[in-house]
Design an enzyme around this catalytic site. Sequence first.
Site, PDB file in Angstrom:
ATOM      1  N   ASP A 178       0.897  -1.126   0.011  1.00 41.27           N
ATOM      2  CA  ASP A 178       0.027   0.147  -0.106  1.00 41.27           C
ATOM      3  C   ASP A 178       0.864   1.224  -0.131  1.00 41.27           C
ATOM      4  OD1 ASP A 178      -2.799   0.952   1.798  1.00 41.27           O
ATOM      5  OD2 ASP A 178      -1.906   2.025   0.414  1.00 41.27           O
TER       6      ASP A 178
ATOM      7  N   ASP B 177      -3.252   2.145  -5.582  1.00 42.27           N
ATOM      8  CA  ASP B 177      -2.223   2.228  -4.807  1.00 42.27           C
ATOM      9  C   ASP B 177      -2.024   0.793  -3.771  1.00 42.27           C
ATOM     10  OD1 ASP B 177      -3.732   2.634  -2.581  1.00 42.27           O
ATOM     11  OD2 ASP B 177      -2.284   3.895  -1.716  1.00 42.27           O
ATOM     12  N   GLU B 178      -2.843  -0.123  -3.959  1.00 41.72           N
ATOM     13  CA  GLU B 178      -3.075  -1.170  -3.076  1.00 41.72           C
ATOM     14  C   GLU B 178      -3.307  -2.616  -3.558  1.00 41.72           C
ATOM     15  OE1 GLU B 178      -5.615  -2.142   0.680  1.00 41.72           O
ATOM     16  OE2 GLU B 178      -6.076  -0.350  -0.407  1.00 41.72           O
TER      17      GLU B 178
HETATM   18  P1  TTP Z   1      -5.346   5.341   0.792  1.00 40.85           P
HETATM   19  O1  TTP Z   1      -4.256   4.181   0.439  1.00 40.85           O
HETATM   20  O2  TTP Z   1      -6.273   4.859   1.772  1.00 40.85           O
HETATM   21  O3  TTP Z   1      -4.733   6.329   1.144  1.00 40.85           O
HETATM   22  P2  TTP Z   1      -3.211   6.951   0.994  1.00 40.85           P
HETATM   23  O4  TTP Z   1      -2.287   6.246   0.184  1.00 40.85           O
HETATM   24  O5  TTP Z   1      -3.198   8.558   0.457  1.00 40.85           O
HETATM   25  O6  TTP Z   1      -2.560   7.112   2.341  1.00 40.85           O
HETATM   26  P3  TTP Z   1      -1.929   5.923   3.330  1.00 40.85           P
HETATM   27  O7  TTP Z   1      -2.023   4.549   2.557  1.00 40.85           O
HETATM   28  O8  TTP Z   1      -0.568   6.135   3.443  1.00 40.85           O
HETATM   29  O9  TTP Z   1      -3.061   5.796   4.568  1.00 40.85           O
HETATM   30  O10 TTP Z   1      -5.995   5.537  -0.547  1.00 40.85           O
HETATM   31  C1  TTP Z   1      -5.116   5.464  -1.698  1.00 40.85           C
HETATM   32  C2  TTP Z   1      -5.720   6.750  -2.399  1.00 40.85           C
HETATM   33  O11 TTP Z   1      -7.033   6.696  -2.887  1.00 40.85           O
HETATM   34  C3  TTP Z   1      -5.202   8.262  -2.055  1.00 40.85           C
HETATM   35  O12 TTP Z   1      -4.115   8.518  -2.287  1.00 40.85           O
HETATM   36  C4  TTP Z   1      -6.373   8.970  -2.438  1.00 40.85           C
HETATM   37  C5  TTP Z   1      -7.482   7.758  -2.746  1.00 40.85           C
HETATM   38  N1  TTP Z   1      -8.677   7.962  -1.919  1.00 40.85           N
HETATM   39  C6  TTP Z   1      -9.756   8.851  -2.131  1.00 40.85           C
HETATM   40  O13 TTP Z   1      -9.926   9.332  -3.266  1.00 40.85           O
HETATM   41  N2  TTP Z   1     -10.431   9.004  -1.210  1.00 40.85           N
HETATM   42  C7  TTP Z   1     -10.671   8.299  -0.081  1.00 40.85           C
HETATM   43  O14 TTP Z   1     -11.530   8.621   0.891  1.00 40.85           O
HETATM   44  C8  TTP Z   1      -9.685   7.457   0.318  1.00 40.85           C
HETATM   45  C9  TTP Z   1      -9.409   6.656   1.834  1.00 40.85           C
HETATM   46  C10 TTP Z   1      -8.659   7.317  -0.712  1.00 40.85           C
HETATM   47 MG    MG Z   2      -2.202   4.095   0.292  1.00 46.76          MG
END
Ligand code: TTP
Ligand code: MG
Length: 391
Positions: free
Chosen positions: A14, A109-110
Amino acid sequence: MNKSSPKRQIIHVDLDAFYASIEQRDNPELKGKPVIVGGKPESRGVVSTCSYEARRYGIKSAMPLAEARRRCPQAVFLPVDIPKYSQVSRQIHKIFQDYTPLIEPISLDEAFLDVTASLSLFGSAAAIAREIKERIKKELCLTASVGIAPNKFLAKLASDLRKPDGFVIVQEDQIQAFLDPLPIERIWGVGPKTAEELHKLGIRTIKELKNLDELILKKHLGLLGSHLYYLARGIDKRPVEPEREVKSLGRETTFPEDLKDKEVLQTYILELVTDIGRKLRKGSLKAKTITLKVRFADFSTLSKSKTLEHYTDLDKDIYRAACNLFQELCLKQPVRLIGVSVHNLTSGEIQQSLFQIDDTEQKKKLATTIDNIKERFGEDSITLARLLKKP
Ligand code: TTP
Ligand code: MG
């Protein structure tokens, strides 16, 4: 251990603050600053994500942008650039493919990777995870958090535990010690409602959850309860499913009040079709069968389908088919719900008939341009004149 089924080795990757990290990478002036991706602070939108510098102010995903500005007026606010993030996502995916074909993407991203069969080539799951992290850093200038465990549930928990830049391995003999102190909210699938149910039973940690009998959990939470019984013990048999084939795509809408006006209903159909068309093009998919579903005021439901002569991802083709189906229905009663779905999907380029000389390519370009505008500037930025007629 059974020789024919070795213990699985799952990696969950992630990226950290994904959208915001890409923006900081591409504009060095933003490094070290609170960066919020989501749009203009004066708009009515919400935060998609923010840099870790912004998180110190309590800003998080889904928070209204106006609230984010109140908390951190000096933050840099940026629009969401999905095409750019998708491109990076594809680059990450390419790195994964060097280690295993068993990749299950969860979002841009995951992803989960099952590397059980790759160990003889690369040594250990930890070595693979380490290499993936390093390559993401070196080749893409981004950081990722990884979790390595015998199943998906544990791997996901592990990747989340030491964010950002985390690296957590859950060994077989550490599973219970790893799980016990965690709050139940950390379990994948336990949302605020389930958490509340469990709090009522006096359950706050996974250790406490483990003390509950399976039957009691089932009684209170149904199938989910039984699932939680096993998760609390670190048991999760779900396989890593490489990109699942999308079999159909659909959208439906229930009206605030039952509707009779045919023209208004057709405008709703167009709105549903526009969304489906966009999803098809985004997934590089085309559909051949279109289904229209109508639920009447008395809850009776009809659905009708039409299979086209060729595959399409154009709103115009889908809309025409859906409208033809709509005309075939006799509307004796007001309509409560309307839905459109497409089936019989295919991915990749479909050979166009050599004799099909029309402006398909031009229409396709226009549709993709509209999709890009919507993604950059929001859903309401561009629309067909007909959609403005909706009440
Ligand atoms: P996440 O992996 O949940 O968040 P992140 O990568 O920004 O932060 P981290 O993993 O370090 O906690 O989500 C991946 C991407 O998805 C994030 O960069 C933006 C998008 N996203 C949204 O557009 N809306 C949301 O509510 C969430 C949770 C994520
Ligand atoms: Mg993330």
